[in-house]
Design a protein around this motif. Sequence first.
Motif, short mmCIF file in Angstrom:
data_model
loop_
_atom_site.label_atom_id
_atom_site.label_comp_id
_atom_site.label_asym_id
_atom_site.label_seq_id
_atom_site.Cartn_x
_atom_site.Cartn_y
_atom_site.Cartn_z
N ASP A 426 0.82 -1.21 0.00
CA ASP A 426 0.00 0.00 0.00
C ASP A 426 0.85 1.26 0.00
OD1 ASP A 426 0.91 -0.54 2.61
OD2 ASP A 426 -0.73 0.61 3.51
N LEU A 427 2.17 1.11 -0.10
CA LEU A 427 3.09 2.24 -0.08
C LEU A 427 4.00 2.21 -1.29
CD1 LEU A 427 4.27 2.17 3.67
CD2 LEU A 427 2.40 3.51 2.69
N ASP A 428 4.28 3.38 -1.84
CA ASP A 428 5.24 3.53 -2.92
C ASP A 428 6.34 4.47 -2.47
OD1 ASP A 428 3.78 1.97 -4.82
OD2 ASP A 428 2.44 3.68 -5.13
N ILE A 429 7.58 4.05 -2.60
CA ILE A 429 8.72 4.92 -2.28
C ILE A 429 8.99 5.80 -3.50
CG2 ILE A 429 11.17 5.01 -1.68
CD1 ILE A 429 10.74 2.28 -0.28
N VAL A 430 8.78 7.10 -3.34
CA VAL A 430 8.90 8.00 -4.48
C VAL A 430 10.20 8.80 -4.47
CG1 VAL A 430 6.41 8.20 -4.77
CG2 VAL A 430 7.58 9.81 -3.28
N GLN A 431 10.91 8.78 -3.34
CA GLN A 431 12.22 9.42 -3.28
C GLN A 431 13.07 8.64 -2.28
OE1 GLN A 431 11.99 13.64 -2.70
NE2 GLN A 431 14.16 14.00 -3.09
N PRO A 432 14.28 8.23 -2.66
CA PRO A 432 15.09 7.36 -1.80
C PRO A 432 15.66 8.11 -0.60
CG PRO A 432 16.33 7.99 -3.74
CD PRO A 432 14.93 8.51 -3.95
N PRO A 433 16.28 7.39 0.34
CA PRO A 433 16.84 8.03 1.54
C PRO A 433 17.85 9.12 1.19
CG PRO A 433 16.73 5.66 1.84
CD PRO A 433 16.38 5.93 0.39
N ARG A 434 17.80 10.18 1.97
CA ARG A 434 18.67 11.33 1.77
C ARG A 434 18.73 12.11 3.09
NH1 ARG A 434 13.62 12.38 0.68
NH2 ARG A 434 12.74 14.47 0.76
N PRO A 435 19.69 12.98 3.28
CA PRO A 435 19.73 13.79 4.50
C PRO A 435 18.51 14.71 4.60
CG PRO A 435 21.85 13.83 3.36
CD PRO A 435 20.87 13.20 2.42
N MET A 436 18.14 15.05 5.81
CA MET A 436 17.06 16.02 5.97
C MET A 436 17.50 17.35 5.37
SD MET A 436 15.44 15.25 9.75
CE MET A 436 13.95 16.17 9.36
N PRO A 437 16.62 18.01 4.59
CA PRO A 437 17.00 19.23 3.86
C PRO A 437 17.08 20.44 4.79
CG PRO A 437 14.69 18.74 3.48
CD PRO A 437 15.23 17.61 4.29
N MET A 438 18.19 20.55 5.49
CA MET A 438 18.39 21.64 6.46
C MET A 438 19.29 22.71 5.87
SD MET A 438 17.57 22.27 9.77
CE MET A 438 17.46 20.69 10.61
N CYS A 439 18.80 23.94 5.84
CA CYS A 439 19.59 25.06 5.32
C CYS A 439 20.60 25.53 6.36
CB CYS A 439 18.67 26.21 4.93
SG CYS A 439 17.57 25.84 3.57
N ASP A 440 21.50 26.40 5.93
CA ASP A 440 22.53 26.93 6.84
C ASP A 440 21.92 27.71 7.99
OD1 ASP A 440 24.50 25.79 5.30
OD2 ASP A 440 24.94 27.63 4.17
N ASP A 441 20.70 28.28 7.77
CA ASP A 441 20.06 29.04 8.83
C ASP A 441 19.32 28.16 9.84
OD1 ASP A 441 17.89 28.20 7.38
OD2 ASP A 441 17.12 30.21 6.92
N GLY A 442 19.44 26.84 9.66
CA GLY A 442 18.83 25.93 10.62
C GLY A 442 17.38 25.62 10.34
N MET A 443 16.88 26.01 9.18
CA MET A 443 15.48 25.78 8.85
C MET A 443 15.34 24.68 7.80
SD MET A 443 14.00 27.83 10.88
CE MET A 443 12.28 27.81 10.33
N LEU A 444 14.34 23.84 7.96
CA LEU A 444 14.05 22.79 7.00
C LEU A 444 13.44 23.39 5.74
CD1 LEU A 444 12.43 20.11 9.34
CD2 LEU A 444 14.65 19.93 8.18
N VAL A 445 13.69 22.74 4.62
CA VAL A 445 13.08 23.12 3.35
C VAL A 445 11.99 22.10 3.06
CG1 VAL A 445 13.42 23.51 0.90
CG2 VAL A 445 15.24 24.09 2.51
N SER A 446 10.74 22.54 3.07
CA SER A 446 9.63 21.63 2.82
C SER A 446 9.67 21.14 1.38
CB SER A 446 8.28 22.32 3.07
OG SER A 446 8.18 22.71 4.44
N THR A 447 9.39 19.85 1.19
CA THR A 447 9.45 19.27 -0.16
C THR A 447 8.07 18.83 -0.61
OG1 THR A 447 9.94 17.10 0.81
CG2 THR A 447 11.81 18.48 0.17
#
Length: 447
Positions: A426-447
């Motif tokens: 019931d699940l499809d993996i659409v993007q493989p494992p990767r680091p959490m998208p954290m910018c230099d300012d300490g904020m996540l980038v929503s995907t």
Amino acid sequence: MFGRMAIALAQARRSLRITRTASQSDFDMEALPQIFRVRQRFPRPQVTDPAAAVHAALAKLQLNRRIAPGQSVAITAGSRGIANIHVIIKTIVDHLTTLGGKPFIVPSMGSHGGGTEQGQREIINGYGITEEFCGCPIRASMETVVVCDAAEGFPVYFDKHAFAADHVVVCGRVKPHTGFAGDIESGLMKMMLIGLGKHDGAKIYHQVIQTHSFGQIVRSVAREVLSRCNILCGVATVENGYDETALIEAVAPEDFETREKELLIQAKEWMPRLPFQQSDVLIVDKIGKNISGSGMDTNVVGRKFDDHRAQPDEWPKIKRIVIRGLTEESHGNACGIGLSEFCLTRAVEQMDQEATWVNAITSGHATSGMVPIHYPTDREVLRAALSTIGLVEPVDARLMWIQDTLTVAELECSTAYFEEAQQRDDLDIVQPPRPMPMCDDGMLVST
């Protein structure tokens, strides 16, 4: 491909464990878990033409037999972000107009919008329910009429404009309630109770529910409203797990209770869910009244009966919730922020304190408006949250990251779930494992 990634991931974890110090309190808090993106498969019945569906549903009731030319008809419009609600309301207006009725719209939402006429008008305008679009007046007021006393001895309140109308159409979504459980939860019956009761009704009903059951009170008030307040019909919607209209049905007043029970069963089958039953941390980008009456749907996050933990027979079980902000449509109402342990400081800054506290106090759920521990950056708030999940290294944490509790068809999950996700049909993996998208300012980038 994903098998090779899993092997590489395991090797990376072993390397991280070798470099960390022996003391659990000294572990590297910057070693955040990697994430992968997953898509869920929910049942997807969908109404592709909401306007046609509304016309067809209302036609079955043959309302021309009850509406005389020139008679006024009040139509309820609530504070929830119901899919296609502006089109649904407009079509109700159009249908009634063709029958010779004189429809108008009544904001029907208890204490939301700060418990003010202007605030409630702004909420429905934000959903596209405007006089220009719908082609009829909006009569917003916080004034109510005391219809009678309920059998339990408390007054039954009803919006003054709706009470003065020749007819009332109750429009709402049927779904599981965020704080009560039973065969009737959130829908047409509750709209007659809380929505049309406005702030006066919401205050007294939530007080009475502290003593009597929700089921008893919603039936008691509905019985009086149906017999005294010229209810013409209901228009009920049910949504699927993709936040889409799955069903539209017109319901005769005498069938409200029976049909709503059946629609609630259907709504529970179609509602969105998180893909995994246990989590150390859940990140929620936004909460808001347009998402859920509790800001985030407690049925989705597993906190229907306790703000900070699931009951033994309740799922999912989430240790820590992190909130990142409020929806614009919530107009600063941050009710539900108190269900989280951590949040970004910007979520607190976005809060309209008065609107939030009025709603929290009126609903009898004061803790929903309490401010959690907060930090200015995602890096800081995740560091704090991950330090409170027990003997689990951050890199191994079970973490899910969603946009909001209506939008969980796609989400980010930490690699602690990766092996299970690969095995689920019931699940499809659409993007493989990767680091959490954290910018230099300490904020996540929503995907």
